[in-house]
Design a protein around this motif. Structure first.
Motif, PDB file in Angstrom:
ATOM      1  N   ARG A  28       0.865  -1.185   0.000  1.00  0.00           N
ATOM      2  CA  ARG A  28       0.000   0.000   0.000  1.00  0.00           C
ATOM      3  C   ARG A  28       0.898   1.230   0.000  1.00  0.00           C
ATOM      4  O   ARG A  28       1.655   1.436   0.940  1.00  0.00           O
ATOM      5  N   PHE A  29       0.815   2.002  -1.070  1.00  0.00           N
ATOM      6  CA  PHE A  29       1.651   3.179  -1.271  1.00  0.00           C
ATOM      7  C   PHE A  29       3.130   2.841  -1.147  1.00  0.00           C
ATOM      8  O   PHE A  29       3.914   3.593  -0.585  1.00  0.00           O
ATOM      9  N   CYS A  47      -7.683   3.203  -6.124  1.00  0.00           N
ATOM     10  CA  CYS A  47      -8.103   4.215  -7.086  1.00  0.00           C
ATOM     11  C   CYS A  47      -7.181   4.188  -8.301  1.00  0.00           C
ATOM     12  O   CYS A  47      -6.018   4.568  -8.211  1.00  0.00           O
ATOM     13  N   CYS A  48      -7.681   3.700  -9.416  1.00  0.00           N
ATOM     14  CA  CYS A  48      -6.959   3.666 -10.694  1.00  0.00           C
ATOM     15  C   CYS A  48      -5.674   2.831 -10.631  1.00  0.00           C
ATOM     16  O   CYS A  48      -4.746   3.055 -11.403  1.00  0.00           O
ATOM     17  N   GLY A  49      -5.576   1.922  -9.705  1.00  0.00           N
ATOM     18  CA  GLY A  49      -4.416   1.045  -9.627  1.00  0.00           C
ATOM     19  C   GLY A  49      -3.156   1.715  -9.137  1.00  0.00           C
ATOM     20  O   GLY A  49      -2.058   1.205  -9.378  1.00  0.00           O
ATOM     21  N   CYS A  50      -3.255   2.849  -8.457  1.00  0.00           N
ATOM     22  CA  CYS A  50      -2.048   3.556  -8.011  1.00  0.00           C
ATOM     23  C   CYS A  50      -1.790   3.440  -6.512  1.00  0.00           C
ATOM     24  O   CYS A  50      -0.692   3.724  -6.057  1.00  0.00           O
ATOM     25  N   CYS A  51      -2.767   3.036  -5.722  1.00  0.00           N
ATOM     26  CA  CYS A  51      -2.594   2.954  -4.265  1.00  0.00           C
ATOM     27  C   CYS A  51      -2.050   1.606  -3.820  1.00  0.00           C
ATOM     28  O   CYS A  51      -1.260   1.527  -2.890  1.00  0.00           O
ATOM     29  N   ILE A  52      -2.474   0.550  -4.480  1.00  0.00           N
ATOM     30  CA  ILE A  52      -2.083  -0.807  -4.100  1.00  0.00           C
ATOM     31  C   ILE A  52      -1.292  -1.433  -5.242  1.00  0.00           C
ATOM     32  O   ILE A  52      -1.735  -1.432  -6.388  1.00  0.00           O
ATOM     33  N   THR A  53      -0.111  -1.953  -4.922  1.00  0.00           N
ATOM     34  CA  THR A  53       0.693  -2.673  -5.914  1.00  0.00           C
ATOM     35  C   THR A  53       0.901  -4.098  -5.410  1.00  0.00           C
ATOM     36  O   THR A  53       0.828  -4.367  -4.213  1.00  0.00           O
ATOM     37  N   LEU A  54       1.162  -4.987  -6.351  1.00  0.00           N
ATOM     38  CA  LEU A  54       1.302  -6.403  -6.025  1.00  0.00           C
ATOM     39  C   LEU A  54       2.601  -6.948  -6.610  1.00  0.00           C
ATOM     40  O   LEU A  54       2.985  -6.575  -7.716  1.00  0.00           O
ATOM     41  N   ARG A  55       3.251  -7.821  -5.853  1.00  0.00           N
ATOM     42  CA  ARG A  55       4.425  -8.554  -6.335  1.00  0.00           C
ATOM     43  C   ARG A  55       4.139 -10.037  -6.171  1.00  0.00           C
ATOM     44  O   ARG A  55       3.515 -10.437  -5.200  1.00  0.00           O
ATOM     45  N   SER A  56       4.633 -10.841  -7.088  1.00  0.00           N
ATOM     46  CA  SER A  56       4.419 -12.280  -6.977  1.00  0.00           C
ATOM     47  C   SER A  56       5.751 -13.011  -6.933  1.00  0.00           C
ATOM     48  O   SER A  56       6.763 -12.529  -7.440  1.00  0.00           O
ATOM     49  N   ILE A  57       5.713 -14.184  -6.297  1.00  0.00           N
ATOM     50  CA  ILE A  57       6.872 -15.070  -6.282  1.00  0.00           C
ATOM     51  C   ILE A  57       6.341 -16.492  -6.402  1.00  0.00           C
ATOM     52  O   ILE A  57       5.263 -16.804  -5.888  1.00  0.00           O
ATOM     53  N   THR A  58       7.067 -17.326  -7.091  1.00  0.00           N
ATOM     54  CA  THR A  58       6.603 -18.688  -7.332  1.00  0.00           C
ATOM     55  C   THR A  58       6.891 -19.592  -6.136  1.00  0.00           C
ATOM     56  O   THR A  58       7.871 -19.401  -5.425  1.00  0.00           O
TER      57      THR A  58
END
Length: 135
Positions: A28-29, A47-58
């Motif tokens: 978050r931010f 809001c418009c995909g700018c507040c929450i970002t996601l990272r993935s790992i296998t």
């Protein structure tokens, strides 16, 4: 390997589907919030995909093949091919995402150091006999 991910809905990261073989870290931010396991999850209002970002790992098992050349005690050059398998432990997924920069290079370096530090103290025959002990 880790990578950036997007939510299910266009222009929003509110709902996220996590594949069976991955974990997502929610930020978050830009600050780490929590880990999501496989399935459909509500992350929060975005809001418009700018507040929450996601990272993935296998969570799959990955394999590194390291080729190391070294010299034995009886002055014979040996090329050792070592296969290393690694996977992320579920309780250490955050460390794997944020503390390790280049996992494959770090494992290659460690394996090369171990082989180069142990094989030069053995003869060629001893190195073949103790190959399981080296790894």
């Amino acid at each position: 390997m880790q990578r950036a991910e997007r939510g299910c809905l266009p222009c929003s990261n509110c709902f996220v589907t996590v594949d069976q073989d991955k974990w997502f870290a929610v930020e978050r931010f830009g600050k780490y919030s929590h880990i999501l396991g496989p399935g459909l999850s509500f992350v929060g209002v975005d809001c418009c995909g700018c507040c929450i970002t996601l990272r993935s790992i296998t969570s799959r098992v990955e394999q590194n093949t390291v080729i190391v050349q070294t010299k034995t005690k009886d002055n014979v050059f040996v090329t050792a091919k070592v296969a290393v398998q690694q996977s992320v432990q579920p309780d250490r997924a955050v460390d794997a995402m944020y503390k390790l920069a280049n996992v494959h290079a770090q494992i290659d370096s460690y394996v090369s150091d171990v082989v180069r530090s142990s094989v030069p103290h053995m003869t060629l025959d001893e190195s073949f006999e103790k190959k399981d002990d080296i790894s």
